[in-house]
Design an enzyme around this catalytic site. Structure first.
Site, PDB file in Angstrom:
ATOM      1  N   TYR A 131       9.288 -24.036  -1.252  1.00 19.06           N
ATOM      2  CA  TYR A 131      10.270 -24.041  -0.164  1.00 19.06           C
ATOM      3  C   TYR A 131      10.541 -22.612   0.333  1.00 19.06           C
ATOM      4  CZ  TYR A 131      14.618 -24.422   2.342  1.00 19.06           C
ATOM      5  OH  TYR A 131      15.575 -24.344   3.319  1.00 19.06           O
ATOM      6  N   TYR A 133      10.608 -24.781   8.227  1.00 16.70           N
ATOM      7  CA  TYR A 133      10.506 -26.219   8.524  1.00 16.70           C
ATOM      8  C   TYR A 133       9.528 -26.523   9.661  1.00 16.70           C
ATOM      9  CZ  TYR A 133      14.828 -26.680   5.778  1.00 16.70           C
ATOM     10  OH  TYR A 133      15.761 -26.662   4.779  1.00 16.70           O
ATOM     11  N   LYS A 135      20.698 -30.308  12.680  1.00  8.12           N
ATOM     12  CA  LYS A 135      21.935 -30.602  11.961  1.00  8.12           C
ATOM     13  C   LYS A 135      23.100 -30.914  12.910  1.00  8.12           C
ATOM     14  CE  LYS A 135      19.536 -30.016   8.281  1.00  8.12           C
ATOM     15  NZ  LYS A 135      18.381 -29.267   8.748  1.00  8.12           N
TER      16      LYS A 135
HETATM   17  C1  LIG Z   1      17.185 -29.136   7.853  1.00  6.24           C
HETATM   18  C2  LIG Z   1      15.996 -28.909   8.719  1.00  6.24           C
HETATM   19  C3  LIG Z   1      14.912 -29.815   8.726  1.00  6.24           C
HETATM   20  C4  LIG Z   1      14.808 -30.977   7.808  1.00  6.24           C
HETATM   21  O1  LIG Z   1      15.680 -32.021   8.112  1.00  6.24           O
HETATM   22  P1  LIG Z   1      16.209 -32.944   6.922  1.00  6.24           P
HETATM   23  O2  LIG Z   1      17.117 -33.890   7.584  1.00  6.24           O
HETATM   24  O3  LIG Z   1      16.883 -32.011   5.953  1.00  6.24           O
HETATM   25  O4  LIG Z   1      15.036 -33.595   6.295  1.00  6.24           O
HETATM   26  C5  LIG Z   1      13.873 -29.581   9.593  1.00  6.24           C
HETATM   27  N1  LIG Z   1      13.870 -28.503  10.397  1.00  6.24           N
HETATM   28  C6  LIG Z   1      14.870 -27.613  10.414  1.00  6.24           C
HETATM   29  C7  LIG Z   1      14.762 -26.448  11.308  1.00  6.24           C
HETATM   30  C8  LIG Z   1      15.970 -27.784   9.567  1.00  6.24           C
HETATM   31  O5  LIG Z   1      16.955 -26.881   9.577  1.00  6.24           O
END
Ligand SMILES: *Cc1c(COP(=O)(O)O)cnc(C)c1O
Length: 339
Positions: free
Chosen positions: A267, A293, A53
């Site tokens: 999720y 993720y 991010k």
């Molecule tokens: C937000 C996030 C993602 C996914 O990215 P997007 O742009 O939302 O698809 C992947 N890994 C981590 C650790 C994240 O925080």
């Protein structure tokens, strides 16, 4: 394509390293070896323990400042890494920050609801409030923005995950960075694989790689939505991002591929594959993945290697999107007993 036309505030440590994973390659390769596995360390962007991010926020926070905002509002799941990095960026740049956290898992233990990312949101001084699972979070943010405006504040609303054409510029920038790094190293990248959620990461990467005519396919491993929906979300955002860059029409449906076979029950809910992937990377490479993720993304990559999805001579880059702080929100998921 000229990214310098867009306002940007530097928040991250870039370029992030692109490194070989020799132990993991050896461990996973069949007879004859390969594919060769590499890792792009976007977990090392530096802002409040880093993550993907940060790159998006460089462009989003610059737009917020350009619009004269004094407050940012965003939303995410309870253990949102996006919320944590937004809180940190707001702290550094002198914005007030309001975070709305949606309960997407139903977990009520203190580690999940109070520790890890939530602890850090609060350390960065953000105002945190909760919403039930299934709430219309975009509408909740707009309602809060209206309330703050009535109090004379100037809020800037950042969508969940920072995923809009402005935020996705961060991953157009990452595509440029990756292609330049590979050229310097003499590395032919055959695939990029990463976890995909709110779609901005994959959309920006795809738009950037297509704009560069890099001919590098990106595979998003889904963490929430089914494949058709995920691919539609990524495609729509990649096309809007390309249009934002003045390159309308360059992104086509065949550029967007997701595999959503590794979500499990939903999720933020651990899977066996995620636990195995987190443990394997920790043990073989000294690298921490996250439960929501990158652990599921790596679980997908490992499974697909086992199924012969990649060629033996191919170079596969796993984009590590960060999130290891989230491990502290899942202390019981990893079969690591207290002593
Ligand atoms: C937000 C996030 C993602 C996914 O990215 P997007 O742009 O939302 O698809 C992947 N890994 C981590 C650790 C994240 O925080």
């Amino acid at each position: 394509m000229n990214l310098a036309r867009f306002p940007r505030i530097r928040l991250g440590h870039m370029p992030t390293p692109l490194e070989p994973m020799e132990n993991l390659t050896r461990h996973l390769s069949g007879p004859g070896g390969g594919p060769r596995l590499w890792i792009k360390r976007d977990d090392c962007t530096g802002l409040s323990t880093g993550g993907n991010k940060t790159r998006k926020l460089e462009f989003l926070m610059a737009e917020a400042r350009a619009e004269g905002a004094d407050t940012v509002i965003t939303q995410g799941a309870t253990q949102s890494n996006h919320a944590r990095q937004t809180a940190a960026a707001a702290a550094k740049l002198g914005f007030a920050c309001h975070i709305l956290l949606e309960d997407r898992t139903g977990y009520t233990d203190a580690a999940y609801t109070q520790s890890a990312n939530v602890l850090m949101d609060k350390l960065h001084g953000a105002h945190v409030s909760r919403r039930p699972g299934g709430a219309d979070m975009a509408a909740e943010m707009e309602a809060l923005a209206a309330e703050l405006r009535a109090q004379g504040r100037k809020p800037y609303v950042i969508p969940g995950g920072g995923s809009n054409p402005v935020g996705a510029l961060g991953y157009v920038n990452a595509a440029l960075e990756l292609v330049n790094q590979a050229a310097e190293m003499g590395l032919r990248i055959d695939h990029v694989v990463h976890a995909t959620g709110s779609a901005g990461t994959q959309a920006g990467l795809v738009a950037g790689l297509v704009a560069l005519n890099a001919n590098i396919p990106v595979l998003g491993i889904g963490v929430r939505a089914p494949r058709e929906k995920q691919e539609a979300n990524v495609l729509a955002l990649a096309q809007r991002t390309a249009a934002h860059l003045g390159l309308e029409g360059i992104v086509r449906p065949e550029h967007v591929v997701a595999n959503c076979d590794y979500v499990g029950q939903g999720y933020g809910i651990p899977t066996e594959g995620m636990v195995a992937a987190v443990r394997l990377l920790a043990e073989k490479e000294g690298i921490l993945l996250d439960p929501v993720y990158s652990g599921k993304g790596m679980a997908g990559l490992i499974d697909l290697i086992g199924k012969g999805h990649f060629g033996r001579d191919e170079n596969v880059v796993f984009l590590h999107t960060g999130g290891a702080v989230g491990l502290f929100g899942y202390p019981d998921a990893f079969g690591v007993s207290a002593d």
